[in-house]
Design a protein around this motif. Structure first.
Motif, PDB file in Angstrom:
ATOM      1  N   LYS A   1       0.043   7.521   1.801  1.00 15.91           N
ATOM      2  CA  LYS A   1      -1.140   6.687   1.587  1.00 15.91           C
ATOM      3  C   LYS A   1      -1.764   6.300   2.929  1.00 15.91           C
ATOM      4  CE  LYS A   1       0.580   4.497  -2.611  1.00 15.91           C
ATOM      5  NZ  LYS A   1       1.961   4.947  -2.662  1.00 15.91           N
ATOM      6  N   ILE A   2      -3.087   6.279   2.963  1.00 12.88           N
ATOM      7  CA  ILE A   2      -3.822   5.834   4.150  1.00 12.88           C
ATOM      8  C   ILE A   2      -4.350   4.439   3.855  1.00 12.88           C
ATOM      9  CG2 ILE A   2      -5.781   6.243   5.673  1.00 12.88           C
ATOM     10  CD1 ILE A   2      -5.451   9.250   5.011  1.00 12.88           C
ATOM     11  N   ILE A   3      -3.903   3.474   4.667  1.00  9.41           N
ATOM     12  CA  ILE A   3      -4.237   2.075   4.457  1.00  9.41           C
ATOM     13  C   ILE A   3      -5.027   1.557   5.661  1.00  9.41           C
ATOM     14  CG2 ILE A   3      -3.278  -0.239   4.032  1.00  9.41           C
ATOM     15  CD1 ILE A   3      -2.552   1.813   1.828  1.00  9.41           C
ATOM     16  N   ALA A   4      -6.151   0.916   5.390  1.00  8.14           N
ATOM     17  CA  ALA A   4      -6.935   0.308   6.467  1.00  8.14           C
ATOM     18  C   ALA A   4      -6.259  -0.988   6.892  1.00  8.14           C
ATOM     19  CB  ALA A   4      -8.363   0.034   6.002  1.00  8.14           C
ATOM     20  N   SER A   5      -6.086  -1.131   8.188  1.00 19.18           N
ATOM     21  CA  SER A   5      -5.379  -2.265   8.786  1.00 19.18           C
ATOM     22  C   SER A   5      -6.090  -3.592   8.549  1.00 19.18           C
ATOM     23  CB  SER A   5      -5.278  -2.020  10.293  1.00 19.18           C
ATOM     24  OG  SER A   5      -4.922  -3.176  10.989  1.00 19.18           O
ATOM     25  N   VAL A   6      -5.319  -4.665   8.645  1.00 18.20           N
ATOM     26  CA  VAL A   6      -5.892  -6.014   8.611  1.00 18.20           C
ATOM     27  C   VAL A   6      -6.904  -6.169   9.750  1.00 18.20           C
ATOM     28  CG1 VAL A   6      -4.087  -7.086  10.037  1.00 18.20           C
ATOM     29  CG2 VAL A   6      -5.297  -8.473   8.325  1.00 18.20           C
ATOM     30  N   ASN A   7      -6.723  -5.410  10.825  1.00 15.33           N
ATOM     31  CA  ASN A   7      -7.650  -5.454  11.954  1.00 15.33           C
ATOM     32  C   ASN A   7      -8.965  -4.738  11.684  1.00 15.33           C
ATOM     33  OD1 ASN A   7      -5.877  -6.972  13.533  1.00 15.33           O
ATOM     34  ND2 ASN A   7      -4.801  -5.136  14.184  1.00 15.33           N
TER      35      ASN A   7
ATOM     36  N   VAL B   1      -9.852   5.723   2.070  1.00 15.16           N
ATOM     37  CA  VAL B   1      -8.554   5.051   2.113  1.00 15.16           C
ATOM     38  C   VAL B   1      -7.974   4.902   0.705  1.00 15.16           C
ATOM     39  CG1 VAL B   1      -9.090   3.793   4.235  1.00 15.16           C
ATOM     40  CG2 VAL B   1      -9.505   2.699   2.027  1.00 15.16           C
ATOM     41  N   ASP B   2      -6.647   4.822   0.658  1.00 17.54           N
ATOM     42  CA  ASP B   2      -5.950   4.559  -0.597  1.00 17.54           C
ATOM     43  C   ASP B   2      -5.785   3.067  -0.820  1.00 17.54           C
ATOM     44  OD1 ASP B   2      -5.244   7.345  -1.336  1.00 17.54           O
ATOM     45  OD2 ASP B   2      -4.159   7.250   0.573  1.00 17.54           O
ATOM     46  N   GLY B   3      -5.994   2.312   0.235  1.00 17.00           N
ATOM     47  CA  GLY B   3      -5.852   0.868   0.144  1.00 17.00           C
ATOM     48  C   GLY B   3      -6.201   0.222   1.464  1.00 17.00           C
ATOM     49  N   PHE B   4      -6.096  -1.092   1.478  1.00 15.28           N
ATOM     50  CA  PHE B   4      -6.384  -1.828   2.701  1.00 15.28           C
ATOM     51  C   PHE B   4      -5.732  -3.193   2.632  1.00 15.28           C
ATOM     52  CE2 PHE B   4      -9.838  -2.443  -0.245  1.00 15.28           C
ATOM     53  CZ  PHE B   4      -9.950  -3.825  -0.297  1.00 15.28           C
ATOM     54  N   ILE B   5      -5.686  -3.836   3.787  1.00 18.88           N
ATOM     55  CA  ILE B   5      -5.147  -5.178   3.910  1.00 18.88           C
ATOM     56  C   ILE B   5      -6.346  -6.105   4.128  1.00 18.88           C
ATOM     57  CG2 ILE B   5      -3.557  -6.670   5.172  1.00 18.88           C
ATOM     58  CD1 ILE B   5      -2.299  -3.863   6.137  1.00 18.88           C
ATOM     59  N   TRP B   6      -6.524  -7.047   3.210  1.00 21.23           N
ATOM     60  CA  TRP B   6      -7.644  -7.980   3.314  1.00 21.23           C
ATOM     61  C   TRP B   6      -7.594  -8.718   4.643  1.00 21.23           C
ATOM     62  CZ3 TRP B   6     -11.638  -7.624   0.236  1.00 21.23           C
ATOM     63  CH2 TRP B   6     -11.488  -7.249  -1.101  1.00 21.23           C
ATOM     64  N   ASP B   7      -8.747  -9.112   5.145  1.00 21.28           N
ATOM     65  CA  ASP B   7      -8.839  -9.861   6.391  1.00 21.28           C
ATOM     66  C   ASP B   7      -8.050 -11.169   6.303  1.00 21.28           C
ATOM     67  OD1 ASP B   7     -10.221 -10.211   9.060  1.00 21.28           O
ATOM     68  OD2 ASP B   7     -10.822 -12.057   8.043  1.00 21.28           O
TER      69      ASP B   7
END
Length: 170
Positions: free
Chosen positions: A104-110, A128-134
């Motif tokens: 999975k490709i996840i966008a960083s909190v950054n 992306v497959d997902g991300f970390i909310w700010d």
């Protein structure tokens, strides 16, 4: 006990991919990384490799570096849950989905994803497959719940996460 409380861990890249910009007592080798991933897999804990951050050397965006990344991820496929990236150019350049489709490709909190439109852009454009909310949304659970509900309605398979602890253990 930790299995009930830890969803996943983030690991720096092996030394052959360069520095994660964090001080380390010794470099991460493929062997040590594989041991950690095997442990996490056995214990049911997700594991993510952090590929780039806010300050990434220019040589990261070459086809030679992207080939190294692809070969490392191919070698770790089946044990590694995914990769965390701030800059989405690297996963595209390395054709990560083609080389290691289960990762999975996840966008960083950054990546500072704090609203629906930015989340949608990372999903639709970066793939992306997902991300970390700010981080700012951690202090606003009502807005976070509204955003998450709307996003899950439009993208039911998207993985959304929040960062609870940025403490570095190693």
């Amino acid at each position: 006990l930790y299995r009930d409380h830890i969803d996943s861990i983030y690991l720096g890249p092996p030394a052959l991919l360069g520095s994660s910009a964090r001080p380390m007592s010794k470099p991460i080798t493929m062997d040590s990384l594989t041991k950690i991933l095997n442990f996490c897999s056995k214990e049911g804990i997700g594991s993510y490799l952090t590929l780039n951050g806010e300050f990434t050397p220019l040589n990261t965006y070459t086809s030679e570096y992207a080939s190294k990344v692809a070969s490392v991820l191919k070698a770790l496929e089946g044990r590694l849950s995914g990769v965390i990236c701030t800059n989405m150019y690297l996963p595209k350049l390395a054709m990560l989905k083609e080389h290691a489709p289960s990762i999975k490709i996840i966008a960083s909190v950054n990546s500072l994803i704090m609203d629906y439109d930015r989340a949608k852009a990372f999903i639709d454009i970066a793939g992306v497959d997902g991300f970390i909310w700010d981080r700012s949304l951690n202090r606003d659970p009502e807005s976070l719940a509204i955003l998450n509900t709307k996003l899950k309605k439009d993208y039911p398979k998207i993985l959304t996460q929040i960062m609870l602890n940025e403490g570095c253990l190693l």
